[in-house]
Design an enzyme around this catalytic site. Structure first.
Site, short mmCIF file in Angstrom:
data_model
loop_
_atom_site.label_atom_id
_atom_site.label_comp_id
_atom_site.label_asym_id
_atom_site.label_seq_id
_atom_site.Cartn_x
_atom_site.Cartn_y
_atom_site.Cartn_z
N ASP A 462 0.85 -1.20 0.00
CA ASP A 462 0.00 0.00 0.00
C ASP A 462 0.88 1.25 0.00
O ASP A 462 2.09 1.19 0.30
CB ASP A 462 -0.88 -0.04 1.26
CG ASP A 462 -2.14 0.79 1.16
OD1 ASP A 462 -2.27 1.58 0.19
OD2 ASP A 462 -3.00 0.67 2.05
N ASP A 530 -10.91 2.11 -2.98
CA ASP A 530 -11.47 1.86 -1.65
C ASP A 530 -12.99 1.97 -1.69
O ASP A 530 -13.66 1.64 -0.71
CB ASP A 530 -10.92 2.87 -0.64
CG ASP A 530 -9.54 2.46 -0.16
OD1 ASP A 530 -9.18 1.28 -0.31
OD2 ASP A 530 -8.82 3.32 0.39
C1 DGJ Z 1 -5.82 1.94 1.86
C2 DGJ Z 1 -6.23 0.69 1.16
O1 DGJ Z 1 -6.76 0.97 -0.09
C3 DGJ Z 1 -7.22 -0.06 2.03
O2 DGJ Z 1 -7.67 -1.22 1.37
C4 DGJ Z 1 -6.56 -0.40 3.33
O3 DGJ Z 1 -5.50 -1.28 3.10
C5 DGJ Z 1 -6.06 0.86 4.01
N1 DGJ Z 1 -5.23 1.64 3.14
C6 DGJ Z 1 -5.30 0.52 5.26
O4 DGJ Z 1 -4.69 1.59 5.81
#
Ligand code: DGJ
Length: 708
Positions: A462, A530
């Site tokens: 990430d 997300d």
């Molecule tokens: C952003 C990601 O897109 C989410 O799926 C998750 O992993 C969060 N970060 C966690 O901080």
């Protein structure tokens, strides 16, 4: 110049024309008047036809022969540099140590190989060499271009103000239109199609990542192409950091696209003897419209970009939306048990496992399992997950550090920063400078340990904040970090993959902020957004798959109402939308009813039967998300699977049969759930009857097995 003629590459000595052939297209450029002119990018031509094409210099309006205000070659040069009578977008701009700007390049040689061509140019006065590369790959119409710049001097540095991988020139058309994607967090990759503005249109990221806001590709047509007809020229850039793509529509009615890494206002210092290489810009011409363009890109990405294209991506469970930061071994184990019951094949522990508090304020950078949450480390959970027959995966965010961490307290110099400027925190975090060798080594080392100690087969990598106040005080070339950070990320990923051949990586950046051909060269799938609201996802996924294949698009089924939009949708609709990519589960399974879990298990089982088609087949967008009443997608290989979605019924109208596309004329199919049989001709010209439930957010999936 040589007259070498390797496979796919020709040179016509009489006209000094280099000719590149892909399976269905031809590309040609010419040395004329000491400059490199673009000749052709489009339909297949013979060498003789390409050589006979005139070089078009535009003249503009004339009165008694006076055209002194026009730069005749703007928008038609093979690679435009700053210097001389040029006012269009330069792909290359430099400043020499004596203050001179601009270049005066002359072609000095070419090297042809079986898979392409390199043309070298040198400045007539200064010690600077530019090499332009063209690479052809088997079975694809994509031409990969890149450039390198070498300071041949031994004394003075050269300042590089812009250095693009390529400039792509389109032929004359009456009009030009651009297709591209735009967005933001939670709303990535939304397709836009608009007339190319007269002047310059810049798509860019100044954020240090590919970005949620724009993606480095553009498709151009003359305004008449459709999903299944018309000429489409596409250009993409394989780069995961800041980038720029300038579309120029000249007053003389030409269109070109120049693209490369970096963005306005930053510059690089090329030391004596040093060479700078651009990333690859890939270009492809297709007839057959946007659908054919997408299928050709998907095939190219599978054949020449992805590290493991042949693999079928597993159904994963990710705990993020179920727990957010409220994570511990008991909850994770319970979720794992439920996920396995539904058919998940991979269990991914998301953010929070190393945090001292149940939020994002601290711990990033230290990467120690929180002993209160996981008293015996990851081993018991990982063992539990494996005993359920699933692989174990872990979330990481290697480029980030919380100021409240031991790492930052020990090494505050390792983050991107500038003297006398704030270190602005976004999401309570700063960016570690992956351009530095010590940071790369540190990241490689702890990631290696994590994989070794946990037996993880999957990392979700990430990246949750964009660059700001990005600098490297004391560095000889402080803006180089914009390139070197990205190279560092690529390098650490590459080394990790080399060391752990069974490790698979997901690219994530707060959703879909890092999606590009360079990321796809070293990851296996991408978290698209997300925003897991299925209705919004139809649009996000529609944009995502214009260039990138569905087999890398990760999509989870989450809870209803959705955590981002609050929308309520039926479980089947959420599943069907996610099943058009790489299906994942991301809801709080502990809260799902027995009925929901039964339905989910049967949908996961259905996905496993059809996923070879979705992940490796050809995508036909039968009806886009905003088509009146119905959105429909078809995936085809030998069998066919069709998904249809109706978000809002109107006036009680039924859904007419849905015409399918791309079926072999004599084929016959059987619906695997009803047993009904159809001939391809009927499916193509009359359509597949659809049985959609009543009400909002209705959907269906039909698997057609080929009988003949
Ligand atoms: C952003 C990601 O897109 C989410 O799926 C998750 O992993 C969060 N970060 C966690 O901080």
């Amino acid at each position: 110049m040589t007259a070498l003629r390797p496979t796919g590459t020709g040179f016509d000595a009489d006209t000094a024309t280099w000719i590149l052939h892909t399976p269905n297209t031809t590309y040609a450029l010419r040395l004329t008047d000491g400059r490199l002119a673009h000749v052709h990018w489009g339909a297949a031509l013979t060498d003789a036809e390409a050589a006979a094409l005139p070089v078009r210099a535009e003249s503009g309006a004339r009165q008694r022969g006076s055209t002194s205000f026009e730069a005749r070659y703007d928008g038609t040069e093979e690679y435009a540099w700053d210097g001389g009578v040029r006012y269009g977008v330069p792909s290359l701009q430099v400043r020499f140590a004596d203050g001179a700007r601009g270049l005066d390049l002359e072609p000095v040689g070419d090297e042809a190989a079986d898979d392409g061509l390199t043309i070298r140019l040198r400045d007539r006065h200064y010690p600077l060499e530019v090499a332009l590369r063209y690479r052809l790959r088997p079975g694809t119409d994509v031409i990969e271009r890149s450039a390198s710049l070498t300071n041949l001097g031994d004394a003075e540095p050269i300042e590089v103000l812009r250095f693009d991988a390529a400039s792509w020139v389109l032929p004359h058309r009456d009009d030009y239109r651009l297709s591209h994607v735009t967005g933001m967090w939670g709303a990535e990759t939304r397709l836009r199609r608009e007339v190319a503005a007269a002047g310059e249109t810049v798509f860019t990221s100044r954020r240090g990542i590919t970005s949620h806001h724009a993606n480095p590709w553009v498709m151009t047509d003359d305004g008449t192409a459709g999903e299944s007809h018309g000429e489409v020229w596409s250009v993409a850039l394989a780069w995961s950091g800041s980038w720029r793509m300038t579309v120029q529509r000249t007053p003389l009615r030409r269109l070109s696209v120049s693209t490369g890494f970096g963005h306005d206002g930053i510059s690089w210092r090329l030391a004596p003897g040093e060479r700078l290489e651009t990333p690859v810009s890939a270009g492809m011409f297709t007839t057959g419209g946007f659908g054919a363009a997408s299928r050709a890109w998907h095939a190219h990405v599978r054949r020449h970009v992805l590290p493991r294209p042949e693999e079928t991506r597993p159904v994963l469970y990710n705990s993020w939306e179920a727990t957010f930061f409220d994570i511990d071994v008991a909850r994770q184990s319970a979720l794992a048990t439920r996920a396995a019951e539904l058919g998940a094949e991979l269990f991914v522990v998301d953010d929070g496992w190393f945090r001292p508090y149940r939020d994002d304020r601290a711990g990033l950078g230290d990467w120690r399992v929180n002993a209160e949450l996981f008293p015996d480390g990851f081993a018991p959970l990982a063992e539990h997950v494996r005993s359920l027959g699933m692989g174990f995966g872990i979330w990481v965010e290697p480029e980030m550090v919380n100021p409240d961490s031991d790492l930052y307290r020990a090494h505050p110099d390792r983050v991107l920063h500038q003297p006398h400027r704030a270190r602005t925190e976004l999401r309570n975090q700063l960016v570690l400078n992956f351009g530095r060798d010590d940071v790369r080594a540190w990241a490689g080392e702890w990631l290696h340990r994590l994989v070794r100690d946990t037996g993880a087969v999957f990392l979700k990598w990430d990246m949750n904040r964009t660059f700001s106040e990005a600098g490297e005080p004391g560095a000889a070339d402080p803006d180089r970090l914009w390139i070197e950070h990205t190279r560092g990320v690529h390098l650490v990923m590459d080394r990790l993959r080399d060391a752990w051949p069974d490790l698979r990586i997901e690219s994530c950046s707060g959703g879909g902020g890092r999606l590009d051909l360079a990321m796809l060269a070293r990851t296996d799938q991408v978290w698209a957004s997300d925003n897991t609201d299925a209705a919004d996802r139809l649009r996000i996924q529609h944009g995502f798959t214009q260039l990138y294949p569905p087999g890398v698009l990760e999509a989870w089924v989450t809870d209803s109402p959705n955590t981002v939009t609050g929308r309520r949708t039926p479980l089947a609709f959420r599943f069907h939308v996610a099943m058009t990519g790489v299906l994942g589960l991301g809801g709080d399974l502990a809260a799902w009813s027995d009925d929901e879990r039964r339905e989910a298990a049967s949908l996961v089982a259905l996905y496993k039967r059809i996923r070879p088609l979705v992940q490796h087949g050809r995508l036909y967008r039968l009806r886009p998300p905003d088509a009146e009443g119905l959105c429909a997608l078809q995936f085809a290989d030998r069998d066919v699977v069709v998904f249809a979605f109706r978000e809002t019924p109107r006036m009680g109208f039924g859904v007419p049969p849905l015409p399918l596309a791309g079926l072999p004329r004599t084929a016959r199919y059987r619906d695997t759930s009803t047993g009904a049989e159809y001939d391809a001709g009927v499916l193509t010209h009359h359509g597949l009857p659809l049985d959609l439930p009543r009400g909002e957010y209705a959907s269906t999936v039909v698997h057609l097995e080929r009988r003949r």
